[in-house]
Design an enzyme around this catalytic site. Structure first.
Site, PDB file in Angstrom:
ATOM      1  N   GLU A  53       2.219   6.548  -6.979  1.00 48.44           N
ATOM      2  CA  GLU A  53       1.135   7.269  -7.633  1.00 48.44           C
ATOM      3  C   GLU A  53       1.634   8.534  -7.143  1.00 48.44           C
ATOM      4  OE1 GLU A  53      -2.592   6.077  -5.736  1.00 48.44           O
ATOM      5  OE2 GLU A  53      -2.192   4.082  -6.606  1.00 48.44           O
TER       6      GLU A  53
ATOM      7  N   TYR B 137       0.911  -1.164   0.218  1.00 47.39           N
ATOM      8  CA  TYR B 137      -0.129   0.056  -0.039  1.00 47.39           C
ATOM      9  C   TYR B 137       0.950   1.183   0.109  1.00 47.39           C
ATOM     10  CZ  TYR B 137      -4.968   0.580   0.252  1.00 47.39           C
ATOM     11  OH  TYR B 137      -6.372   0.786   0.025  1.00 47.39           O
TER      12      TYR B 137
HETATM   13  C1  LIG Z   1     -11.013  11.519  -9.086  1.00 48.66           C
HETATM   14  C2  LIG Z   1      -9.997  12.099  -7.809  1.00 48.66           C
HETATM   15  C3  LIG Z   1      -9.632  11.040  -6.920  1.00 48.66           C
HETATM   16  C4  LIG Z   1      -9.109  11.449  -5.840  1.00 48.66           C
HETATM   17  C5  LIG Z   1      -8.239  10.331  -5.041  1.00 48.66           C
HETATM   18  C6  LIG Z   1      -7.804  10.738  -3.750  1.00 48.66           C
HETATM   19  C7  LIG Z   1      -6.812   9.603  -3.256  1.00 48.66           C
HETATM   20  C8  LIG Z   1      -7.185   9.071  -2.070  1.00 48.66           C
HETATM   21  C9  LIG Z   1      -6.056   8.236  -1.500  1.00 48.66           C
HETATM   22  C10 LIG Z   1      -6.431   6.918  -1.910  1.00 48.66           C
HETATM   23  C11 LIG Z   1      -4.991   5.894  -1.934  1.00 48.66           C
HETATM   24  C12 LIG Z   1      -5.094   4.659  -2.725  1.00 48.66           C
HETATM   25  C13 LIG Z   1      -3.646   4.140  -3.213  1.00 48.66           C
HETATM   26  C14 LIG Z   1      -3.882   2.753  -3.914  1.00 48.66           C
HETATM   27  O1  LIG Z   1      -4.302   3.135  -5.055  1.00 48.66           O
HETATM   28  C15 LIG Z   1      -2.592   2.239  -3.903  1.00 48.66           C
HETATM   29  C16 LIG Z   1      -2.531   0.849  -3.733  1.00 48.66           C
HETATM   30  O2  LIG Z   1      -3.649   0.022  -4.066  1.00 48.66           O
HETATM   31  S1  LIG Z   1      -1.105  -0.086  -3.775  1.00 48.66           S
HETATM   32  C17 LIG Z   1      -1.416  -1.869  -3.627  1.00 48.66           C
HETATM   33  C18 LIG Z   1      -2.024  -2.111  -2.326  1.00 48.66           C
HETATM   34  N1  LIG Z   1      -3.506  -2.054  -1.895  1.00 48.66           N
HETATM   35  C19 LIG Z   1      -4.155  -2.665  -1.302  1.00 48.66           C
HETATM   36  O3  LIG Z   1      -3.746  -3.918  -0.532  1.00 48.66           O
HETATM   37  C20 LIG Z   1      -5.502  -2.480  -1.153  1.00 48.66           C
HETATM   38  C21 LIG Z   1      -6.299  -3.213  -2.040  1.00 48.66           C
HETATM   39  N2  LIG Z   1      -7.703  -2.942  -2.145  1.00 48.66           N
HETATM   40  C22 LIG Z   1      -8.698  -3.611  -1.548  1.00 48.66           C
HETATM   41  O4  LIG Z   1      -8.350  -4.372  -0.688  1.00 48.66           O
HETATM   42  C23 LIG Z   1     -10.132  -3.103  -1.554  1.00 48.66           C
HETATM   43  O5  LIG Z   1     -10.069  -2.329  -2.350  1.00 48.66           O
HETATM   44  C24 LIG Z   1     -10.589  -2.292  -0.076  1.00 48.66           C
HETATM   45  C25 LIG Z   1     -12.002  -1.796  -0.625  1.00 48.66           C
HETATM   46  C26 LIG Z   1      -9.614  -1.217   0.275  1.00 48.66           C
HETATM   47  C27 LIG Z   1     -10.810  -3.091   0.984  1.00 48.66           C
HETATM   48  O6  LIG Z   1     -11.596  -4.251   0.753  1.00 48.66           O
HETATM   49  P1  LIG Z   1     -12.783  -4.898   1.684  1.00 48.66           P
HETATM   50  O7  LIG Z   1     -13.147  -3.877   2.749  1.00 48.66           O
HETATM   51  O8  LIG Z   1     -13.811  -5.490   0.853  1.00 48.66           O
HETATM   52  O9  LIG Z   1     -11.940  -5.895   2.594  1.00 48.66           O
HETATM   53  P2  LIG Z   1     -12.115  -7.350   2.617  1.00 48.66           P
HETATM   54  O10 LIG Z   1     -11.274  -7.931   1.196  1.00 48.66           O
HETATM   55  O11 LIG Z   1     -11.402  -7.913   3.722  1.00 48.66           O
HETATM   56  O12 LIG Z   1     -13.551  -7.770   2.214  1.00 48.66           O
HETATM   57  C28 LIG Z   1     -14.630  -7.721   3.167  1.00 48.66           C
HETATM   58  C29 LIG Z   1     -15.683  -8.523   2.755  1.00 48.66           C
HETATM   59  O13 LIG Z   1     -16.187  -8.331   1.337  1.00 48.66           O
HETATM   60  C30 LIG Z   1     -16.021  -9.544   0.710  1.00 48.66           C
HETATM   61  N3  LIG Z   1     -15.746  -9.201  -0.558  1.00 48.66           N
HETATM   62  C31 LIG Z   1     -15.188  -7.946  -1.067  1.00 48.66           C
HETATM   63  N4  LIG Z   1     -15.041  -7.801  -2.388  1.00 48.66           N
HETATM   64  C32 LIG Z   1     -15.464  -9.077  -2.993  1.00 48.66           C
HETATM   65  C33 LIG Z   1     -15.388  -9.796  -4.229  1.00 48.66           C
HETATM   66  N5  LIG Z   1     -14.963  -9.027  -5.302  1.00 48.66           N
HETATM   67  N6  LIG Z   1     -16.123 -11.106  -4.115  1.00 48.66           N
HETATM   68  C34 LIG Z   1     -16.459 -11.841  -3.022  1.00 48.66           C
HETATM   69  N7  LIG Z   1     -16.550 -11.143  -1.751  1.00 48.66           N
HETATM   70  C35 LIG Z   1     -15.902  -9.817  -1.867  1.00 48.66           C
HETATM   71  C36 LIG Z   1     -14.923 -10.214   1.335  1.00 48.66           C
HETATM   72  O14 LIG Z   1     -14.968 -11.593   1.022  1.00 48.66           O
HETATM   73  C37 LIG Z   1     -15.328  -9.897   2.916  1.00 48.66           C
HETATM   74  O15 LIG Z   1     -16.361 -10.691   3.061  1.00 48.66           O
HETATM   75  P3  LIG Z   1     -16.522 -11.483   4.492  1.00 48.66           P
HETATM   76  O16 LIG Z   1     -16.283 -10.354   5.765  1.00 48.66           O
HETATM   77  O17 LIG Z   1     -17.735 -11.828   4.641  1.00 48.66           O
HETATM   78  O18 LIG Z   1     -15.709 -12.600   4.433  1.00 48.66           O
END
Ligand SMILES: CCCCCCCCCCCCC[C@@H](O)CC(=O)SCCNC(=O)CCNC(=O)[C@H](O)C(C)(C)COP(=O)(O)OP(=O)(O)OC[C@H]1O[C@@H](n2cnc3c(N)ncnc32)[C@H](O)[C@@H]1OP(=O)(O)O
Length: 288
Positions: free
Chosen positions: A217, A210
């Site tokens: 970015e 992250y």
């Molecule tokens: C127009 C102007 C724009 C202005 C922008 C302003 C900037 C703001 C700052 C932003 C910074 C972002 C930077 C970023 O881009 C850099 C990177 O990403 S670097 C790489 C590292 N990144 C990461 O590790 C984050 C990856 N992203 C995520 O993990 C997700 O997008 C996030 C929403 C952040 C978190 O996901 P979530 O809350 O869903 O967590 P979980 O994965 O644990 O899931 C929770 C429960 O949901 C179920 N789930 C979710 N999605 C799915 C799916 N597709 N299929 C099936 N199930 C899904 C998951 O299973 C969990 O369910 P349960 O709890 O019941 O088991």
């Protein structure tokens, strides 16, 4: 969809229950402004027990699938497999490019079509939250996906002179490793065959990736600033018949500044998810 929404809200936190381990440690946490309250609340509402037995876990997983509904499960499985495959293709293309050319110059150009397609397809993640088939907060998913779309279309695609910056490789690698892990995690979870190392990777890699992605970015936007200032691209100058002005240069500065309040919220959201899923902690919301 109403029934699905209810069903998923009731089933949220199933993966926490699946991660057998010690009895849960109640952990009082204040809610954050990015809407984490909903996610945390779902783990409370479902009353999951971090120390559930194997049989209990199995039942929980089957129950979750049933509550989610067949159509939603089939769609999410298809979506996650497609996304895993897309990001894998991207990873292979990047490795092959670097091995053949020995430089990162030209890398973005060679993979841009695949990147644009799969990152734009991820807009569906916001739709999944809106219609309630995944329990993630719309705001958390919205900030995450829109910042990526912004990077892909309004920065890297639109500003050709920055496409060969090292910082582009930095965020591309961080995104790619993350997405392969994340979508395969969701796929295997839906199929009830989640290998522990994928779960571990999903909730540990982000600790490094992250910040790496964010640095990539921010450096890329920073590299774009002189070009944007010189060309005045995407800017609207006065006078014009609508009497509106917009300066993309200042918009980029504000966007960079917005990482300061927003990124920590996403990062801490992931840290909470990590504690919930890997350590079976039940997060208890404090009333403000
Ligand atoms: C127009 C102007 C724009 C202005 C922008 C302003 C900037 C703001 C700052 C932003 C910074 C972002 C930077 C970023 O881009 C850099 C990177 O990403 S670097 C790489 C590292 N990144 C990461 O590790 C984050 C990856 N992203 C995520 O993990 C997700 O997008 C996030 C929403 C952040 C978190 O996901 P979530 O809350 O869903 O967590 P979980 O994965 O644990 O899931 C929770 C429960 O949901 C179920 N789930 C979710 N999605 C799915 C799916 N597709 N299929 C099936 N199930 C899904 C998951 O299973 C969990 O369910 P349960 O709890 O019941 O088991």
């Amino acid at each position: 969809m109403g029934r699905l929404t209810e069903a998923v809200a009731a089933g949220g936190g199933a993966s926490a229950a699946r991660s057998a381990g010690p009895p849960p440690t109640p952990l009082p946490l204040p809610s954050t402004s990015l809407g984490c309250t909903a996610t945390m609340a779902s783990s409370e509402e479902d009353g999951t027990n971090g120390g559930a037995s194997e049989a209990g876990e199995e039942k929980e997983a089957t129950g979750k699938r049933r509550r989610l509904g067949l159509l939603a499960t089939v769609w999410l499985t298809f979506y996650n497999i497609a996304m895993t495959a897309g990001w894998l293709v991207l990873a292979i293309a990047m490795v092959r490019f670097y091995m053949e050319k020995g430089t990162h110059k030209g890398l973005y150009r060679s993979i841009q079509k695949t990147l644009k397609f799969f990152q734009t397809f991820a807009l569906l993640e916001i739709v999944h939250c809106l219609i309630g088939i995944v329990p993630t907060s719309v705001i958390v998913a919205g900030v995450q996906v829109s910042s990526r779309i912004f990077m892909v279309w309004l920065i890297t695609h639109s500003i050709k002179p920055i496409q060969n910056e090292e910082s582009v490789v930095l965020f591309l690698v961080a995104w790619t490793v993350t997405e392969i892990t994340r979508y395969s995690f969701y796929t295997f979870s839906l199929l009830d065959h989640l290998p522990y190392f994928i779960k571990w990777a999903r909730y540990n890699f982000f600790i490094i990736l992250y910040p790496v992605g964010v640095v990539g970015e921010l450096l890329t936007i920073h590299a774009a600033l002189p070009y944007v200032k010189k060309t005045g691209m995407f800017s609207i100058r006065l006078p014009n018949k609508y009497n509106v002005s917009f300066d993309y240069y200042y918009f980029l500065l504000i966007t960079m500044a917005s990482y300061i309040p927003l990124f920590p919220q996403l990062y801490f959201h992931m840290l909470r998810q990590r504690r919930k899923v890997l350590h079976g902690e039940v997060i208890v919301e404090k009333d403000d």
